[in-house]
Enzyme design. Structure first.
Site, mmCIF file in Angstrom:
data_model
loop_
_atom_site.group_PDB
_atom_site.id
_atom_site.type_symbol
_atom_site.label_atom_id
_atom_site.label_comp_id
_atom_site.label_asym_id
_atom_site.label_seq_id
_atom_site.Cartn_x
_atom_site.Cartn_y
_atom_site.Cartn_z
ATOM 1 N N ASP A 189 0.874 -1.162 0.000
ATOM 2 C CA ASP A 189 0.000 0.000 0.000
ATOM 3 C C ASP A 189 0.921 1.224 0.000
ATOM 4 O O ASP A 189 2.144 1.096 0.158
ATOM 5 C CB ASP A 189 -0.880 -0.043 1.249
ATOM 6 C CG ASP A 189 -1.712 1.214 1.429
ATOM 7 O OD1 ASP A 189 -2.380 1.623 0.458
ATOM 8 O OD2 ASP A 189 -1.685 1.799 2.529
ATOM 9 N N ASP A 195 -1.396 -0.787 6.150
ATOM 10 C CA ASP A 195 -1.496 -0.119 7.456
ATOM 11 C C ASP A 195 -2.925 0.118 7.906
ATOM 12 O O ASP A 195 -3.139 0.570 9.032
ATOM 13 C CB ASP A 195 -0.771 1.234 7.412
ATOM 14 C CG ASP A 195 -1.589 2.296 6.682
ATOM 15 O OD1 ASP A 195 -1.916 3.325 7.290
ATOM 16 O OD2 ASP A 195 -1.910 2.067 5.497
ATOM 17 N N ASP A 210 -0.181 5.132 1.146
ATOM 18 C CA ASP A 210 -0.451 6.025 2.282
ATOM 19 C C ASP A 210 -0.352 5.289 3.607
ATOM 20 O O ASP A 210 -1.048 4.291 3.833
ATOM 21 C CB ASP A 210 -1.861 6.621 2.158
ATOM 22 C CG ASP A 210 -1.920 7.839 1.262
ATOM 23 O OD1 ASP A 210 -1.195 8.803 1.542
ATOM 24 O OD2 ASP A 210 -2.694 7.824 0.286
#
Length: 248
Positions: free
Chosen positions: A23, A185, A25
């Site tokens: 991922d 995250d 961000d």
């Protein structure tokens, strides 16, 4: 809180490892604080929440890791979607200004990048961020030549938390979910990876640890410098070596 699965049970079953997906961000870079500031700026301009800035708890619960459409619906449940998306797009403009000046990698990122490179693994960035944001962040982090594919959630049939972005990455990279793992995250991203049948290492950079475990993270680490991560990668290397020896 659920207990962490052991690294041995988590990653060694993936040999021979073919690919690692990331991922962006909050996973490659600590961008959530910048998104939070950008949202506070644009929402204050329209008098959202009676002019009281949204706090971190609200941001994490309603915005972080979500697609633009989902964030717009959470922020403006009574608005027409297109009207809500106009505010999100204004936020993105503000975010890009902030990111171009202040973007920082998650601790230990470049050590993991080196580990992936040295093993010749395929790699993709898979994100709900708009392509213009994704490419800006990858460029600022110096990773333009690292990622072979960048998958954008809004360019798939469905964004995360649906599996479509990760299924698209598997197809484009021509790799198996049985020989791939993901760094994520957010609960939304972890659910997407799990639904695609891929083990996910959760980075507890901002989101509550229990929310990452509940979403299905195979292993939970603080950041890329976490000894738990390197123990798991060392075990994976050992399993790879044994497999090569067996097949020699």
């Amino acid at each position: 809180m659920a207990s962490d699965p052991t690294p041995e049970r988590s990653l060694t079953k993936l040999v021979p490892l073919e690919a690692v997906f990331f991922d962006i961000d909050g996973t490659l870079c600590d961008s959530d604080p910048l998104h939070h500031i950008a949202y506070q700026d644009v929402l204050s301009e329209i008098g959202y929440n009676n002019g009281v800035p949204i706090d971190e708890e609200f941001f994490i619960k309603n915005i972080a890791g979500r697609s633009d459409e989902e964030a717009a619906k959470n922020l403006f449940p009574d608005w027409d979607l297109e009207k809500g998306l106009e505010i999100i797009h204004k936020k993105d403009v503000r975010y890009r200004v902030l990111a171009s000046q202040n973007l920082e990698p998650v601790k230990g990122l470049y050590d993991v990048i080196k580990w992936v490179r040295e093993r010749g693994l395929k790699r993709a960035a898979v994100t709900n961020a708009p392509r213009i944001n994704a490419e800006l962040m990858i460029s600022k982090l110096g990773l333009l030549d690292f990622f072979q594919v960048v998958i954008i959630g809004s360019e798939c049939e469905r964004s995360k938390p649906f599996p479509d972005p990760y299924l698209t990455a598997l197809k484009e990279m021509n790799v198996s979910p049985d020989h791939t793992f993901i760094f994520e995250d957010s609960p939304s991203g972890i659910r997407a990876g799990v639904a695609a049948g891929i083990p996910v290492i959760g980075l507890a950079t901002r989101n509550p640890e229990n929310s990452l475990l509940e979403a299905g993270a195979t292993l939970l680490v603080k950041d890329y410098s976490d000894p738990k991560l390197w123990s798991a990668l060392q075990d994976l290397d050992s399993a790879e070596a044994k497999l090569k020896e067996k097949n020699a």
